[in-house]
Design an enzyme around this catalytic site. Sequence first.
Site, PDB file in Angstrom:
ATOM      1  CG  ASP A  82      43.447  40.129  39.027  1.00 56.44           C
ATOM      2  OD1 ASP A  82      44.540  40.578  39.037  1.00 56.44           O
ATOM      3  OD2 ASP A  82      42.500  40.246  38.183  1.00 56.44           O
ATOM      4  CB  SER A 257      40.565  41.669  27.683  1.00 54.08           C
ATOM      5  OG  SER A 257      40.288  42.679  28.698  1.00 54.08           O
TER       6      SER A 257
HETATM    7  P1  13P Z   1      43.394  42.377  30.265  1.00 57.52           P
HETATM    8  O1  13P Z   1      42.103  42.878  30.298  1.00 57.52           O
HETATM    9  O2  13P Z   1      44.565  42.769  29.392  1.00 57.52           O
HETATM   10  O3  13P Z   1      43.202  40.882  29.791  1.00 57.52           O
HETATM   11  O4  13P Z   1      44.122  42.090  31.852  1.00 57.52           O
HETATM   12  C1  13P Z   1      43.967  41.250  32.668  1.00 57.52           C
HETATM   13  C2  13P Z   1      44.267  41.743  34.176  1.00 57.52           C
HETATM   14  O5  13P Z   1      45.395  42.393  34.341  1.00 57.52           O
HETATM   15  C3  13P Z   1      43.906  40.990  35.406  1.00 57.52           C
HETATM   16  O6  13P Z   1      44.385  41.623  36.557  1.00 57.52           O
HETATM   17  O1  G3H Z   2      41.736  43.396  35.938  1.00 59.60           O
HETATM   18  C1  G3H Z   2      40.918  43.099  35.868  1.00 59.60           C
HETATM   19  C2  G3H Z   2      40.362  41.526  35.481  1.00 59.60           C
HETATM   20  O2  G3H Z   2      40.202  41.769  33.867  1.00 59.60           O
HETATM   21  C3  G3H Z   2      39.159  41.408  36.132  1.00 59.60           C
HETATM   22  O3  G3H Z   2      38.080  42.092  35.612  1.00 59.60           O
HETATM   23  O4  G3H Z   2      36.953  42.812  37.629  1.00 59.60           O
HETATM   24  O5  G3H Z   2      35.791  42.683  35.700  1.00 59.60           O
HETATM   25  O6  G3H Z   2      36.422  40.755  36.923  1.00 59.60           O
HETATM   26  P1  G3H Z   2      36.830  41.942  36.570  1.00 59.60           P
HETATM   27 ZN    ZN Z   3      45.123  43.737  36.341  1.00 64.64          ZN
END
Ligand code: 13P
Ligand code: G3H
Ligand code: ZN
Length: 309
Positions: A82, A257
């Site tokens: 991610d 989240s």
């Molecule tokens: P949220 O913070 O809305 O859960 O989004 C997560 C996300 O986009 C991870 O890449």
């Molecule tokens: O988009 C971000 C994700 O919620 C991951 O969050 O970078 O704090 O692990 P993090």
């Molecule tokens: Zn994201």
Amino acid sequence: MPLVTTKDMFKKAYEGGYAIGAFNVNNMEIVQAITEACKEENAPVILQVSKGARAYANHTYLVKLVEAAVIETGLPIVLHLDHGDSFETCKSCIDGGFTSVMIDGSSHSFADNIELTRRVVEYAHERGVVVEGELGTLAGVEDEVSHEFSTYTRPEEVEEFVSKTGVDSLAIAIGTSHGAYKFKPGTEPQLRFDILEEVSRRLPGFPIVLHGSSSVPQEYVKMINENGGNMPGAIGVPEEQLRKAASMAVCKINIDSDLRLAMTGTIRKFFNDNPAKFDPREYLKPARANIKELVRHKLVNVLGCNGKA
Ligand code: 13P
Ligand code: G3H
Ligand code: ZN
């Protein structure tokens, strides 16, 4: 079944009018909660790991936890990076067993984003790994990069971006944002479906990704606030709008989240109710159970991917 890529999953999701959940994982309990819900609902799933998660839990531990989930469930599971922020991070995940990576070049110029993404795609495709790119900027916080304001994706750029980079999916900005504070209290959250429609008109059959798609369940905000927390004005994306996006070209919906809120709310309440307890298994067990039920709700009522594994 070994870890899979998103190729087949996205094709079926696009044609079937549903989306795959992409849930962030940081530890064993979160991996178990998500994949147990998916197993019971027979849902394919993407488990995604951020740079912060790799720094927290260690690459190898996370890969092995996800491999354990594959063995335990037999489900089609994608292991995805991610918000990869550099060629090197993507390369390290590709070399280290991931089946999908995101290269997030959205903070670069259009030309530099194309060049960086193209390089990652070339390396990934030679090794059978798929790549997600991003055009447009979400508001909120991604790792250390903070974007105070979002810039909606410009539909007129998407064809050139996809054809020059060769990406397999594209994250777009249509009004979602990262974290628990997505919309101002008192305003009516509204995603820009006109942009999504125009993007999918220009890229027929091409899988679109939505980041920042937590709905911020108010029962967990309340549970946090009633047990010593302070989260005023936390508002997420309405689930009906996510359901609508899933029925359109959106094939991947990112949720992190909401899982954090479920875990933290549950643990805060546990300690308020049981101030003398200190065995981590006792408070992680209900936290895991509540994440599992939250994920089940998303699979069935938001994503529509239950029964699709
Ligand atoms: P949220 O913070 O809305 O859960 O989004 C997560 C996300 O986009 C991870 O890449
Ligand atoms: O988009 C971000 C994700 O919620 C991951 O969050 O970078 O704090 O692990 P993090
Ligand atoms: Zn994201």
